[in-house]
Write an enzyme that holds these catalytic residues in place. Structure first.
Site, PDB file in Angstrom:
ATOM      1  N   TYR A 157       0.843  -1.215   0.000  1.00 45.92           N
ATOM      2  CA  TYR A 157       0.000   0.000   0.000  1.00 45.92           C
ATOM      3  C   TYR A 157       0.872   1.257   0.000  1.00 45.92           C
ATOM      4  CZ  TYR A 157      -3.641   3.289   1.587  1.00 45.92           C
ATOM      5  OH  TYR A 157      -4.512   4.351   1.705  1.00 45.92           O
ATOM      6  N   LYS A 161       1.121   4.149  -2.884  1.00 45.29           N
ATOM      7  CA  LYS A 161       0.771   5.554  -2.625  1.00 45.29           C
ATOM      8  C   LYS A 161       1.979   6.472  -2.870  1.00 45.29           C
ATOM      9  CE  LYS A 161      -3.582   4.950  -1.612  1.00 45.29           C
ATOM     10  NZ  LYS A 161      -4.631   5.470  -2.508  1.00 45.29           N
TER      11      LYS A 161
HETATM   12  P1  NAD Z   1     -13.421   3.075   1.007  1.00 42.25           P
HETATM   13  O1  NAD Z   1     -13.076   1.639   1.133  1.00 42.25           O
HETATM   14  O2  NAD Z   1     -14.743   3.545   1.506  1.00 42.25           O
HETATM   15  O3  NAD Z   1     -13.289   3.557  -0.506  1.00 42.25           O
HETATM   16  C1  NAD Z   1     -12.564   2.895  -1.490  1.00 42.25           C
HETATM   17  C2  NAD Z   1     -13.505   2.730  -2.686  1.00 42.25           C
HETATM   18  O4  NAD Z   1     -12.771   2.217  -3.786  1.00 42.25           O
HETATM   19  C3  NAD Z   1     -14.637   1.725  -2.387  1.00 42.25           C
HETATM   20  O5  NAD Z   1     -15.871   2.285  -2.763  1.00 42.25           O
HETATM   21  C4  NAD Z   1     -14.282   0.545  -3.256  1.00 42.25           C
HETATM   22  O6  NAD Z   1     -15.381  -0.200  -3.705  1.00 42.25           O
HETATM   23  C5  NAD Z   1     -13.563   1.230  -4.411  1.00 42.25           C
HETATM   24  N1  NAD Z   1     -12.705   0.303  -5.136  1.00 42.25           N
HETATM   25  C6  NAD Z   1     -11.834  -0.610  -4.631  1.00 42.25           C
HETATM   26  N2  NAD Z   1     -11.256  -1.289  -5.621  1.00 42.25           N
HETATM   27  C7  NAD Z   1     -11.770  -0.786  -6.774  1.00 42.25           C
HETATM   28  C8  NAD Z   1     -11.555  -1.095  -8.145  1.00 42.25           C
HETATM   29  N3  NAD Z   1     -10.702  -2.061  -8.505  1.00 42.25           N
HETATM   30  N4  NAD Z   1     -12.261  -0.396  -9.073  1.00 42.25           N
HETATM   31  C9  NAD Z   1     -13.139   0.582  -8.712  1.00 42.25           C
HETATM   32  N5  NAD Z   1     -13.381   0.892  -7.423  1.00 42.25           N
HETATM   33  C10 NAD Z   1     -12.699   0.213  -6.477  1.00 42.25           C
HETATM   34  O7  NAD Z   1     -12.243   3.849   1.741  1.00 42.25           O
HETATM   35  P2  NAD Z   1     -11.772   5.365   1.628  1.00 42.25           P
HETATM   36  O8  NAD Z   1     -11.032   5.622   2.875  1.00 42.25           O
HETATM   37  O9  NAD Z   1     -12.882   6.254   1.228  1.00 42.25           O
HETATM   38  O10 NAD Z   1     -10.681   5.278   0.457  1.00 42.25           O
HETATM   39  C11 NAD Z   1     -10.679   6.167  -0.653  1.00 42.25           C
HETATM   40  C12 NAD Z   1      -9.246   6.469  -1.024  1.00 42.25           C
HETATM   41  O11 NAD Z   1      -8.643   7.186   0.040  1.00 42.25           O
HETATM   42  C13 NAD Z   1      -8.364   5.239  -1.254  1.00 42.25           C
HETATM   43  O12 NAD Z   1      -7.528   5.451  -2.369  1.00 42.25           O
HETATM   44  C14 NAD Z   1      -7.550   5.159   0.010  1.00 42.25           C
HETATM   45  O13 NAD Z   1      -6.322   4.497  -0.177  1.00 42.25           O
HETATM   46  C15 NAD Z   1      -7.370   6.625   0.307  1.00 42.25           C
HETATM   47  N6  NAD Z   1      -6.991   6.945   1.674  1.00 42.25           N
HETATM   48  C16 NAD Z   1      -7.794   6.617   2.714  1.00 42.25           C
HETATM   49  C17 NAD Z   1      -7.401   6.934   3.996  1.00 42.25           C
HETATM   50  C18 NAD Z   1      -8.236   6.580   5.185  1.00 42.25           C
HETATM   51  O14 NAD Z   1      -7.709   6.713   6.303  1.00 42.25           O
HETATM   52  N7  NAD Z   1      -9.482   6.176   5.045  1.00 42.25           N
HETATM   53  C19 NAD Z   1      -6.191   7.616   4.216  1.00 42.25           C
HETATM   54  C20 NAD Z   1      -5.402   7.938   3.130  1.00 42.25           C
HETATM   55  C21 NAD Z   1      -5.807   7.606   1.858  1.00 42.25           C
END
Ligand code: NAD
Length: 252
Positions: A157, A161
């Protein structure tokens, strides 16, 4: 939010059915944009989100595609541009994997990189091919503070990133002169399904909250940064990585 900010603009948000993507779709609606809600096997959640957008007086369309699949991404862009121009892209879809490095298989590694990094490459390439002849556009990639910090048991991961950050800066340099701005957000821990006490060990949560603001961020706090970067208010921003992160990372 000012409904005029992105009035008439069309945006695609990947992984928009939940979490940060969902909040971004709603914030874009608030700013006046039309939204394509990409999802993977979350048709009902995506449909409900589109209904919410319509109830707000906005316009949204659901589009299913696995960003890990080159063919599915190509088909998604074909459908979108057949219906009209695309001005804005938010590469938000992502997955996370908690696994010690020595247990991380080739398959684990490939799966995380394919969605979290190669998915961004694919969507950005299709979007830019469409935006460039139209004279411009804006892209925001969703990276993570872990792309700077690294973390034990999250090597795939964190690598993906960190790659998103490098890709963002490279595309910003390559396409600035052609009117396409490319920025990223690198959120800290945000209260979504990906980071919740239900899904994460107490030890993980304690470490995650060892940050100056000592709380999880909200998806809306990240969405506000994304909408800013997409908007004309950020017209002199490109290659920048904004950190809605409670102070977890204060570096460049
Ligand atoms: P989340 O799991 O709610 O959202 C991720 C979304 O991506 C989900 O709706 C999932 O179905 C979709 N997804 C996964 N694989 C996919 C694919 N192959 N094709 C299309 N859609 C796909 O979690 P989130 O926290 O909202 O994550 C959104 C983004 O934010 C991600 O890139 C995550 O790495 C990043 N992020 C999250 C955090 C955190 O703490 N939540 C921190 C830093 C970065």
């Amino acid at each position: 939010m000012d409904r005029q900010l992105l009035k008439g603009k069309v945006a695609l948000v990947t992984g928009a059915a939940t979490g940060i993507g969902r909040a971004t779709a709603l914030a874009l609606t608030d700013a006046g944009a039309h939204v394509w809600v990409n999802h993977l096997a979350q048709a009902e959640l995506a449909r409900q989100l589109c209904q919410t957008v319509e109830a707000m007086g906005g316009r949204a369309q659901c589009i299913e595609a696995d960003v890990g699949s080159p063919a599915a991404v190509a088909a998604m862009f074909e459908q979108i541009v057949a219906e009209g121009p695309l001005d804005l892209l938010v590469n938000n879809a992502g997955i996370i994997l908690e696994k010690p490095f020595l247990d991380t298989t080739e398959q684990d590694w490939a799966q995380v990189l394919d969605v979290d990094l190669h998915g961004v490459y694919r969507c950005a390439q299709h979007a830019i091919k469409h935006m460039q002849p139209r004279g411009g556009g804006a892209i925001v990639n969703v990276a993570s503070d872990l792309g700077f910090l690294g973390r034990s048991d999250y090597s795939a991961y964190c690598t993906a990133k960190a790659g998103v950050i490098g890709l963002t800066r490279s595309l910003a340099r390559e396409f600035a002169a052609r009117g396409i701005r490319v920025n990223a957000v690198a959120p800290g821990p945000i209260a979504t399904a990906m980071v919740s006490p239900e899904n994460m060990s107490a030890e993980w949560m304690a470490k995650e909250l060892d940050i100056p603001m000592a709380r999880l961020g909200t998806p809306e706090e990240v969405a506000a940064a994304i909408v800013f970067l997409l908007s004309p208010q950020a017209s002199y921003f490109t290659g920048q990585i904004l950190g809605p992160n409670g102070g977890s990372w204060m570096g460049a």
